[in-house]
Design a protein around this motif. Structure first.
Motif, short mmCIF file in Angstrom:
data_model
loop_
_atom_site.label_atom_id
_atom_site.label_comp_id
_atom_site.label_asym_id
_atom_site.label_seq_id
_atom_site.Cartn_x
_atom_site.Cartn_y
_atom_site.Cartn_z
N LEU A 96 -4.86 27.18 15.15
CA LEU A 96 -4.37 28.53 14.84
C LEU A 96 -4.96 29.53 15.82
O LEU A 96 -6.14 29.47 16.14
CB LEU A 96 -4.75 28.91 13.40
CG LEU A 96 -4.16 28.01 12.32
CD1 LEU A 96 -4.79 28.31 10.97
CD2 LEU A 96 -2.65 28.20 12.26
N PRO A 97 -4.16 30.49 16.30
CA PRO A 97 -4.63 31.41 17.33
C PRO A 97 -5.78 32.32 16.90
O PRO A 97 -6.59 32.73 17.71
CB PRO A 97 -3.39 32.23 17.69
CG PRO A 97 -2.42 32.01 16.59
CD PRO A 97 -2.76 30.71 15.95
N GLY A 98 -5.88 32.62 15.61
CA GLY A 98 -6.92 33.52 15.12
C GLY A 98 -8.11 32.81 14.52
O GLY A 98 -8.86 33.42 13.74
N SER A 99 -8.32 31.55 14.85
CA SER A 99 -9.44 30.79 14.28
C SER A 99 -10.44 30.40 15.35
O SER A 99 -10.06 30.06 16.47
CB SER A 99 -8.94 29.53 13.57
OG SER A 99 -8.24 29.89 12.39
N LEU A 100 -11.71 30.46 14.96
CA LEU A 100 -12.82 29.99 15.78
C LEU A 100 -13.33 28.73 15.11
O LEU A 100 -13.69 28.74 13.94
CB LEU A 100 -13.92 31.06 15.84
CG LEU A 100 -15.07 30.81 16.80
CD1 LEU A 100 -14.58 30.78 18.24
CD2 LEU A 100 -16.14 31.88 16.63
N TYR A 101 -13.31 27.62 15.85
CA TYR A 101 -13.67 26.31 15.30
C TYR A 101 -15.11 25.99 15.66
O TYR A 101 -15.53 26.16 16.81
CB TYR A 101 -12.72 25.23 15.81
CG TYR A 101 -11.30 25.51 15.37
CD1 TYR A 101 -10.79 24.95 14.20
CD2 TYR A 101 -10.48 26.35 16.10
CE1 TYR A 101 -9.49 25.21 13.79
CE2 TYR A 101 -9.18 26.63 15.69
CZ TYR A 101 -8.70 26.05 14.52
OH TYR A 101 -7.42 26.33 14.11
N LEU A 102 -15.85 25.50 14.67
CA LEU A 102 -17.27 25.22 14.85
C LEU A 102 -17.59 23.82 14.36
O LEU A 102 -16.81 23.21 13.63
CB LEU A 102 -18.10 26.24 14.07
CG LEU A 102 -17.81 27.68 14.52
CD1 LEU A 102 -17.23 28.48 13.40
CD2 LEU A 102 -19.02 28.33 15.10
N GLU A 103 -18.76 23.34 14.78
CA GLU A 103 -19.19 22.02 14.35
C GLU A 103 -19.13 21.92 12.82
O GLU A 103 -19.32 22.90 12.11
CB GLU A 103 -20.60 21.72 14.84
CG GLU A 103 -21.66 22.62 14.23
CD GLU A 103 -23.03 22.38 14.82
OE1 GLU A 103 -23.75 21.53 14.27
OE2 GLU A 103 -23.38 23.06 15.82
N LYS A 104 -18.84 20.72 12.35
CA LYS A 104 -18.76 20.47 10.90
C LYS A 104 -20.14 20.73 10.30
O LYS A 104 -21.15 20.28 10.84
CB LYS A 104 -18.32 19.04 10.66
CG LYS A 104 -17.84 18.78 9.26
CD LYS A 104 -17.19 17.40 9.21
CE LYS A 104 -16.71 17.09 7.84
NZ LYS A 104 -15.44 17.71 7.53
N ALA A 105 -20.17 21.48 9.18
CA ALA A 105 -21.45 21.84 8.58
C ALA A 105 -21.30 22.16 7.11
O ALA A 105 -20.23 22.57 6.66
CB ALA A 105 -22.03 23.05 9.31
N GLU A 106 -22.37 21.94 6.37
CA GLU A 106 -22.45 22.40 4.98
C GLU A 106 -22.71 23.89 5.02
O GLU A 106 -23.60 24.35 5.74
CB GLU A 106 -23.60 21.70 4.25
CG GLU A 106 -23.34 20.25 3.93
CD GLU A 106 -22.31 20.07 2.83
OE1 GLU A 106 -22.36 20.82 1.83
OE2 GLU A 106 -21.45 19.19 2.97
N LEU A 107 -21.97 24.66 4.25
CA LEU A 107 -22.10 26.11 4.30
C LEU A 107 -22.69 26.67 3.02
O LEU A 107 -22.49 26.13 1.95
CB LEU A 107 -20.72 26.75 4.51
CG LEU A 107 -19.99 26.37 5.78
CD1 LEU A 107 -18.62 27.04 5.80
CD2 LEU A 107 -20.79 26.74 7.00
N THR A 108 -23.42 27.76 3.20
CA THR A 108 -23.85 28.57 2.06
C THR A 108 -23.36 29.98 2.32
O THR A 108 -23.21 30.40 3.49
CB THR A 108 -25.38 28.58 1.91
OG1 THR A 108 -25.96 29.04 3.12
CG2 THR A 108 -25.91 27.19 1.57
N LEU A 109 -23.09 30.70 1.27
CA LEU A 109 -22.57 32.05 1.40
C LEU A 109 -23.67 32.96 1.97
O LEU A 109 -24.77 33.01 1.43
CB LEU A 109 -22.11 32.55 0.03
CG LEU A 109 -21.23 33.80 0.02
CD1 LEU A 109 -19.92 33.53 0.75
CD2 LEU A 109 -20.96 34.23 -1.40
N PRO A 110 -23.38 33.64 3.08
CA PRO A 110 -24.40 34.55 3.62
C PRO A 110 -24.56 35.77 2.72
O PRO A 110 -23.74 36.01 1.84
CB PRO A 110 -23.83 34.95 4.98
CG PRO A 110 -22.38 34.71 4.89
CD PRO A 110 -22.17 33.63 3.88
#
Length: 123
Positions: A96-110
């Motif tokens: 998608l043009p408006g997406s920044l793709y990053l390494e796969k990771a477990e996320l927590t809400l900042p």
């Protein structure tokens, strides 16, 4: 180390955590439409200083993530609206043009007032 982009999270939308299981966050400037703001991390809109590329680093909530792919509209959307999607799925092809793709990771809400920074790797 060259800083390409830096902003602070002003507010966390009440439903932003709904996307944790999908490995993504939606960023939007403070001017986000009311119907979308509940799903977003609301940020200050700032200029991007240079080109964001695969291999650069995004720092969020004190953790660093390698950028794996960059949609063609990421820079323009960040500067105009503060609106992109951060997808932590390790994709090396931007779907998608408006997406920044990053390494796969477990996320927590900042937390509100957390800093988001994008820097050139190895500089």
């Amino acid at each position: 180390m060259q800083t390409l982009y830096e902003t602070n999270i002003q507010q966390i939308g009440s439903s932003a955590a709904d996307f944790l299981s999908e490995g993504m966050f939606i960023l939007f400037g403070e001017n986000a439409p009311a119907e979308l703001s509940d799903f977003c991390l609301l940020i200050s809109i700032n200029k991007v200083n240079g080109s964001i590329e695969a291999g650069d680093i995004l720092s969020l909530n004190g953790k660093e993530y390698s950028i794996t792919a960059v949609g063609e509209a990421v820079k323009k959307n960040l500067e105009a609206l503060g609106h992109i999607t951060l997808k932590f799925d390790g994709s090396d092809v931007p779907e998608l043009p408006g997406s920044l793709y990053l390494e796969k990771a477990e996320l927590t809400l900042p937390k509100a007032d957390s800093k988001i920074q994008i820097v050139k790797r190895g500089e």
